[in-house]
Design a protein around this motif. Sequence first.
Motif, PDB file in Angstrom:
ATOM      1  N   VAL A   1      41.950  29.697  48.877  1.00  0.00           N
ATOM      2  CA  VAL A   1      41.914  29.989  50.301  1.00  0.00           C
ATOM      3  C   VAL A   1      43.199  30.681  50.736  1.00  0.00           C
ATOM      4  CG1 VAL A   1      41.872  28.955  52.609  1.00  0.00           C
ATOM      5  CG2 VAL A   1      40.293  28.141  50.857  1.00  0.00           C
ATOM      6  N   SER A   2      44.343  30.276  50.176  1.00  0.00           N
ATOM      7  CA  SER A   2      45.608  30.896  50.561  1.00  0.00           C
ATOM      8  C   SER A   2      45.638  32.377  50.195  1.00  0.00           C
ATOM      9  CB  SER A   2      46.778  30.166  49.906  1.00  0.00           C
ATOM     10  OG  SER A   2      46.704  30.223  48.492  1.00  0.00           O
ATOM     11  N   THR A   3      45.020  32.740  49.070  1.00  0.00           N
ATOM     12  CA  THR A   3      44.948  34.157  48.699  1.00  0.00           C
ATOM     13  C   THR A   3      44.033  34.917  49.644  1.00  0.00           C
ATOM     14  OG1 THR A   3      45.451  33.753  46.369  1.00  0.00           O
ATOM     15  CG2 THR A   3      44.229  35.770  46.884  1.00  0.00           C
ATOM     16  N   TRP A   4      42.894  34.331  49.982  1.00  0.00           N
ATOM     17  CA  TRP A   4      41.991  34.982  50.936  1.00  0.00           C
ATOM     18  C   TRP A   4      42.658  35.117  52.306  1.00  0.00           C
ATOM     19  CZ3 TRP A   4      38.472  37.896  49.168  1.00  0.00           C
ATOM     20  CH2 TRP A   4      37.704  37.560  48.050  1.00  0.00           C
ATOM     21  N   ASP A   5      43.493  34.167  52.666  1.00  0.00           N
ATOM     22  CA  ASP A   5      44.244  34.277  53.920  1.00  0.00           C
ATOM     23  C   ASP A   5      45.165  35.493  53.900  1.00  0.00           C
ATOM     24  OD1 ASP A   5      43.198  32.135  55.353  1.00  0.00           O
ATOM     25  OD2 ASP A   5      44.653  30.700  54.561  1.00  0.00           O
ATOM     26  N   LYS A   6      45.795  35.749  52.750  1.00  0.00           N
ATOM     27  CA  LYS A   6      46.655  36.927  52.630  1.00  0.00           C
ATOM     28  C   LYS A   6      45.846  38.207  52.809  1.00  0.00           C
ATOM     29  CE  LYS A   6      49.863  34.692  49.393  1.00  0.00           C
ATOM     30  NZ  LYS A   6      50.372  34.697  47.989  1.00  0.00           N
TER      31      LYS A   6
END
Length: 369
Positions: free
Chosen positions: A33-38
């Motif tokens: 999820v943190s990568t998709w947030d980026k």
Amino acid sequence: MRRSRNVIRAAVAAALLTLGAAAAPAPASAASVSTWDKVARCESSGNWSINTGTQYTGGLQISNYNWQHYGGTDYAPHAYQATKKQQILIAEKILADQGAGAWTCSPGTGLATDTADPYPLPRMANLTGVGDQNKDGKPDLLAVKRSTGVLYRYSGPDFSGDTRVEVGTGWSSMTGITAVGDLNEDGATDIVATRSDGKLFLYPGPDYRGESRVEIGTGWTSMANVTGVGDVDKDGKPDLLAVKRSTGVLYRYSGPDFSGDTRVQIGTGWDAMTDIAAVGDQNGDGVTDIVAVDGSGKLYRYFGPDYKGTDRKQIGTGWDVMAELVGPGNVTGSATPDLLAVDMVSGVLYRYTGPDFSGPARTGIGTGW
């Protein structure tokens, strides 16, 4: 996400010709999820509901074509109308099929190399509140470790790892574990559980040993969200709720055996709900109430004994990232029972205070769940 699939594939083909016999790296197939947030911060400034009138909408700027092609319309007509989780789940399919190059913003985000599951299953399954089983004056909780099938009992109010005690093994084949009260009148809460072959078993507390279990039904793999709700019809016997998977019909079963000839249909359309938990008597009418989460992450409270949709109240949003909802009873000493849930992204166990179980009232009480 403004590159067409044909452009991407043409570029890949050209690169392969240039490299000759060199093997192409495997495409990315998952991301945290943190990568998709980026990616979203670059694509849409992190606005998951953005719609500027083009064919690209939502936080990840998914085209209308890709949204339809990869099943997004099962959630909403367009990406911007879906939840963040739903957009990420569709983006995962696009990523697996097209690679990170489907997003112009992917360089520098780690999308091409991240392989993490954005919404992994919690490590612990079938969280079940069973009251005070070890007689220490605090409510207890059962949970099964997915990787080993070991059943543990945790003591409240924080259910920390140093309070847990192993009470059984081989529980990985059991689903739909729920408390059904003290059926054998020995002062300990009993539970029922469904085995993978559909057989329903009753386990007496407090240790829930396999040698003491009794088979009380068959065909229960056709039922979902099995939930003990106490004696809601006031016949002196504990009751059980369950949703038929194929029809979405909600049934109430009467104990002690919860046989098919005791069941009563009390609702329809319950296949739209992903999780159901009994949360005690929230409105003071002496009947157990329940909460349920729908596919869009909305949390609803239903009042017993019939749990009618016309009487339900929406009390929260964003619950599609929470799992293993369970009402452990009143663990905080407040006027109403509490609710526990596990954040699928972080693995944190949260305690929510009733009657509305709002996010600001939640407390993180454990990690690694």
